[in-house]
Design a protein around this motif. Structure first.
Motif, PDB file in Angstrom:
ATOM      1  N   GLU A  30       0.856  -1.180   0.000  1.00 15.44           N
ATOM      2  CA  GLU A  30       0.000   0.000   0.000  1.00 15.44           C
ATOM      3  C   GLU A  30       0.894   1.233   0.000  1.00 15.44           C
ATOM      4  OE1 GLU A  30      -3.600   0.274   2.637  1.00 15.44           O
ATOM      5  OE2 GLU A  30      -2.299   1.739   3.632  1.00 15.44           O
ATOM      6  N   VAL A  31       0.622   2.154  -0.899  1.00 16.92           N
ATOM      7  CA  VAL A  31       1.353   3.420  -0.953  1.00 16.92           C
ATOM      8  C   VAL A  31       0.339   4.532  -0.744  1.00 16.92           C
ATOM      9  CG1 VAL A  31       2.776   4.962  -2.354  1.00 16.92           C
ATOM     10  CG2 VAL A  31       3.051   2.480  -2.571  1.00 16.92           C
ATOM     11  N   SER A  32       0.640   5.410   0.185  1.00 16.61           N
ATOM     12  CA  SER A  32      -0.229   6.559   0.456  1.00 16.61           C
ATOM     13  C   SER A  32       0.544   7.844   0.191  1.00 16.61           C
ATOM     14  CB  SER A  32      -0.691   6.572   1.910  1.00 16.61           C
ATOM     15  OG  SER A  32      -1.401   5.395   2.214  1.00 16.61           O
ATOM     16  N   VAL A  33      -0.095   8.798  -0.461  1.00 20.19           N
ATOM     17  CA  VAL A  33       0.453  10.147  -0.610  1.00 20.19           C
ATOM     18  C   VAL A  33      -0.410  11.018   0.283  1.00 20.19           C
ATOM     19  CG1 VAL A  33       0.916  12.056  -2.188  1.00 20.19           C
ATOM     20  CG2 VAL A  33       1.254   9.687  -2.957  1.00 20.19           C
ATOM     21  N   ILE A  34       0.209  11.538   1.327  1.00 20.97           N
ATOM     22  CA  ILE A  34      -0.524  12.280   2.357  1.00 20.97           C
ATOM     23  C   ILE A  34      -0.108  13.748   2.288  1.00 20.97           C
ATOM     24  CG2 ILE A  34      -0.974  12.477   4.831  1.00 20.97           C
ATOM     25  CD1 ILE A  34       0.005   9.444   4.946  1.00 20.97           C
ATOM     26  N   ASP A  35      -1.094  14.629   2.112  1.00 20.34           N
ATOM     27  CA  ASP A  35      -0.776  16.047   2.012  1.00 20.34           C
ATOM     28  C   ASP A  35      -1.564  16.831   3.047  1.00 20.34           C
ATOM     29  OD1 ASP A  35      -3.392  16.758   1.017  1.00 20.34           O
ATOM     30  OD2 ASP A  35      -2.764  16.131  -0.973  1.00 20.34           O
ATOM     31  N   GLU A  36      -1.397  18.139   3.023  1.00 19.54           N
ATOM     32  CA  GLU A  36      -2.090  19.008   3.967  1.00 19.54           C
ATOM     33  C   GLU A  36      -3.038  19.947   3.227  1.00 19.54           C
ATOM     34  OE1 GLU A  36       0.791  20.857   6.596  1.00 19.54           O
ATOM     35  OE2 GLU A  36       1.861  18.963   6.827  1.00 19.54           O
ATOM     36  N   GLY A  37      -3.632  19.418   2.153  1.00 26.32           N
ATOM     37  CA  GLY A  37      -4.576  20.201   1.354  1.00 26.32           C
ATOM     38  C   GLY A  37      -5.981  20.093   1.909  1.00 26.32           C
ATOM     39  N   PRO A  38      -6.928  20.765   1.261  1.00 32.04           N
ATOM     40  CA  PRO A  38      -8.307  20.787   1.751  1.00 32.04           C
ATOM     41  C   PRO A  38      -9.064  19.485   1.521  1.00 32.04           C
ATOM     42  CG  PRO A  38      -8.151  21.966  -0.316  1.00 32.04           C
ATOM     43  CD  PRO A  38      -6.747  21.588   0.076  1.00 32.04           C
ATOM     44  N   GLY A  39      -8.520  18.592   0.693  1.00 32.55           N
ATOM     45  CA  GLY A  39      -9.207  17.341   0.397  1.00 32.55           C
ATOM     46  C   GLY A  39     -10.162  17.494  -0.769  1.00 32.55           C
ATOM     47  N   ILE A  40     -10.678  16.384  -1.215  1.00 32.06           N
ATOM     48  CA  ILE A  40     -11.612  16.358  -2.340  1.00 32.06           C
ATOM     49  C   ILE A  40     -13.002  16.116  -1.771  1.00 32.06           C
ATOM     50  CG2 ILE A  40     -12.255  15.136  -4.457  1.00 32.06           C
ATOM     51  CD1 ILE A  40      -9.265  14.292  -4.642  1.00 32.06           C
ATOM     52  N   PRO A  41     -13.961  16.940  -2.145  1.00 31.66           N
ATOM     53  CA  PRO A  41     -15.322  16.721  -1.633  1.00 31.66           C
ATOM     54  C   PRO A  41     -15.804  15.304  -1.946  1.00 31.66           C
ATOM     55  CG  PRO A  41     -15.174  18.852  -2.739  1.00 31.66           C
ATOM     56  CD  PRO A  41     -13.881  18.123  -2.995  1.00 31.66           C
ATOM     57  N   ALA A  42     -16.493  14.697  -1.005  1.00 32.57           N
ATOM     58  CA  ALA A  42     -16.909  13.295  -1.098  1.00 32.57           C
ATOM     59  C   ALA A  42     -17.685  12.978  -2.369  1.00 32.57           C
ATOM     60  CB  ALA A  42     -17.731  12.917   0.130  1.00 32.57           C
ATOM     61  N   GLU A  43     -18.489  13.918  -2.853  1.00 34.34           N
ATOM     62  CA  GLU A  43     -19.301  13.626  -4.033  1.00 34.34           C
ATOM     63  C   GLU A  43     -18.467  13.463  -5.309  1.00 34.34           C
ATOM     64  OE1 GLU A  43     -19.483  18.204  -3.636  1.00 34.34           O
ATOM     65  OE2 GLU A  43     -19.566  16.504  -2.266  1.00 34.34           O
ATOM     66  N   HIS A  44     -17.222  13.943  -5.300  1.00 31.19           N
ATOM     67  CA  HIS A  44     -16.365  13.827  -6.484  1.00 31.19           C
ATOM     68  C   HIS A  44     -15.517  12.558  -6.498  1.00 31.19           C
ATOM     69  CE1 HIS A  44     -17.332  17.817  -7.910  1.00 31.19           C
ATOM     70  NE2 HIS A  44     -17.095  18.301  -6.699  1.00 31.19           N
ATOM     71  N   ILE A  45     -15.291  11.958  -5.365  1.00 27.85           N
ATOM     72  CA  ILE A  45     -14.372  10.817  -5.273  1.00 27.85           C
ATOM     73  C   ILE A  45     -14.760   9.658  -6.192  1.00 27.85           C
ATOM     74  CG2 ILE A  45     -13.472   9.037  -3.703  1.00 27.85           C
ATOM     75  CD1 ILE A  45     -13.265  11.291  -1.606  1.00 27.85           C
ATOM     76  N   PRO A  46     -16.028   9.253  -6.289  1.00 28.30           N
ATOM     77  CA  PRO A  46     -16.354   8.134  -7.184  1.00 28.30           C
ATOM     78  C   PRO A  46     -16.053   8.411  -8.657  1.00 28.30           C
ATOM     79  CG  PRO A  46     -18.184   8.568  -5.683  1.00 28.30           C
ATOM     80  CD  PRO A  46     -17.190   9.682  -5.516  1.00 28.30           C
ATOM     81  N   ARG A  47     -15.927   9.669  -9.044  1.00 25.33           N
ATOM     82  CA  ARG A  47     -15.739  10.011 -10.453  1.00 25.33           C
ATOM     83  C   ARG A  47     -14.288  10.307 -10.821  1.00 25.33           C
ATOM     84  NH1 ARG A  47     -19.606  14.111 -12.817  1.00 25.33           N
ATOM     85  NH2 ARG A  47     -18.777  13.106 -14.665  1.00 25.33           N
ATOM     86  N   LEU A  48     -13.377  10.272  -9.859  1.00 26.86           N
ATOM     87  CA  LEU A  48     -11.997  10.689 -10.113  1.00 26.86           C
ATOM     88  C   LEU A  48     -11.272   9.858 -11.160  1.00 26.86           C
ATOM     89  CD1 LEU A  48     -10.683  11.664  -6.579  1.00 26.86           C
ATOM     90  CD2 LEU A  48     -11.447  13.155  -8.435  1.00 26.86           C
ATOM     91  N   THR A  49     -11.663   8.619 -11.349  1.00 22.13           N
ATOM     92  CA  THR A  49     -10.978   7.789 -12.342  1.00 22.13           C
ATOM     93  C   THR A  49     -11.604   7.883 -13.727  1.00 22.13           C
ATOM     94  OG1 THR A  49     -12.289   5.864 -11.703  1.00 22.13           O
ATOM     95  CG2 THR A  49     -10.144   6.149 -10.610  1.00 22.13           C
ATOM     96  N   GLU A  50     -12.636   8.714 -13.877  1.00 25.48           N
ATOM     97  CA  GLU A  50     -13.238   8.899 -15.184  1.00 25.48           C
ATOM     98  C   GLU A  50     -12.311   9.732 -16.063  1.00 25.48           C
ATOM     99  OE1 GLU A  50     -17.154  10.594 -15.008  1.00 25.48           O
ATOM    100  OE2 GLU A  50     -17.790   9.165 -13.473  1.00 25.48           O
ATOM    101  N   ARG A  51     -12.221   9.351 -17.304  1.00 25.31           N
ATOM    102  CA  ARG A  51     -11.371  10.067 -18.231  1.00 25.31           C
ATOM    103  C   ARG A  51     -11.824  11.521 -18.335  1.00 25.31           C
ATOM    104  NH1 ARG A  51     -10.879   8.195 -24.372  1.00 25.31           N
ATOM    105  NH2 ARG A  51      -9.968   6.382 -23.409  1.00 25.31           N
ATOM    106  N   PHE A  52     -10.873  12.433 -18.234  1.00 29.81           N
ATOM    107  CA  PHE A  52     -11.065  13.875 -18.393  1.00 29.81           C
ATOM    108  C   PHE A  52     -11.919  14.522 -17.302  1.00 29.81           C
ATOM    109  CE2 PHE A  52     -10.691  12.275 -22.862  1.00 29.81           C
ATOM    110  CZ  PHE A  52      -9.372  12.669 -23.037  1.00 29.81           C
ATOM    111  N   TYR A  53     -12.272  13.791 -16.235  1.00 31.94           N
ATOM    112  CA  TYR A  53     -13.069  14.384 -15.163  1.00 31.94           C
ATOM    113  C   TYR A  53     -12.202  15.342 -14.363  1.00 31.94           C
ATOM    114  CZ  TYR A  53     -16.107  14.989 -11.167  1.00 31.94           C
ATOM    115  OH  TYR A  53     -16.888  15.536 -10.190  1.00 31.94           O
TER     116      TYR A  53
END
Length: 173
Positions: free
Chosen positions: A145-168
């Motif tokens: 398991e590789v994790s990239v951990i940052d101190e950003g605001p995060g991605i709103p939950a409603e967008h997470i399921p679509r992140l692997t869609e092409r050009f999303y």
């Protein structure tokens, strides 16, 4: 843009050295952008071509992550961000495609740098998988398991399921 610059250089700006420098710079910038777009499309094409064939090469995961961190040192430093790779407790070789894994982690770390606050820390953490293996790893099979951990605001939950869609893209605001 390129056509407009060419027409301007052939016409009104033909004998204007300042305009020539300006328009050639614009042409170079847009040509570079087109090159990146073409490379992205070719990369997507290669991925789709090989999407049903599992990689069989063994690659050095810590070396890939180290190369990514080195490649992104300058943009990170420009924002005062440090990149830390935490040791992987013996994790070394994994089955995968070196180029694809490099691109994957480059994108993740680059996004972590872009969206973290200035002066933040981006951590890359490797560890042997614990618990049930994710699909498509056979039950009980080893995984990393590789994790990239940052101190950003995060991605709103409603967008997470679509992140692997092409050009999303998530709205940058």
């Amino acid at each position: 843009v390129l056509s407009g610059c060419v027409k301007t250089l052939q016409g009104p700006a033909r004998d204007d050295p300042e305009a020539r420098v300006k328009f050639l710079g614009m042409m170079e910038s847009h040509a570079d952008r087109m090159t990146r777009l073409i490379e992205d499309l070719l990369s997507l094409s290669r991925i789709e071509l090989n999407e049903n064939s599992a990689p069989s090469n063994r690659v050095d995961l810590p070396a890939i992550l180290s190369n990514v961190a080195t490649a992104l040192e300058l943009p990170a430093a420009a924002r005062g961000i440090d990149i830390a790779i935490e040791p992987g407790l013996g994790v070394r070789d994994v089955t995968g495609d070196e180029g694809e894994l490099g691109q994957l982690f480059h994108n993740l770390v680059d996004n972590a740098i872009k969206y973290s606050r200035e002066g933040a820390l981006v951590r890359i953490v490797m560890r042997q998988g614990a618990g049930p293996a994710p699909e498509p790893i056979p039950a009980g099979g080893p995984f990393v398991e590789v994790s990239v951990i940052d101190e950003g605001p995060g991605i709103p939950a409603e967008h997470i399921p679509r992140l692997t869609e092409r050009f999303y893209r998530v709205d940058t605001a």
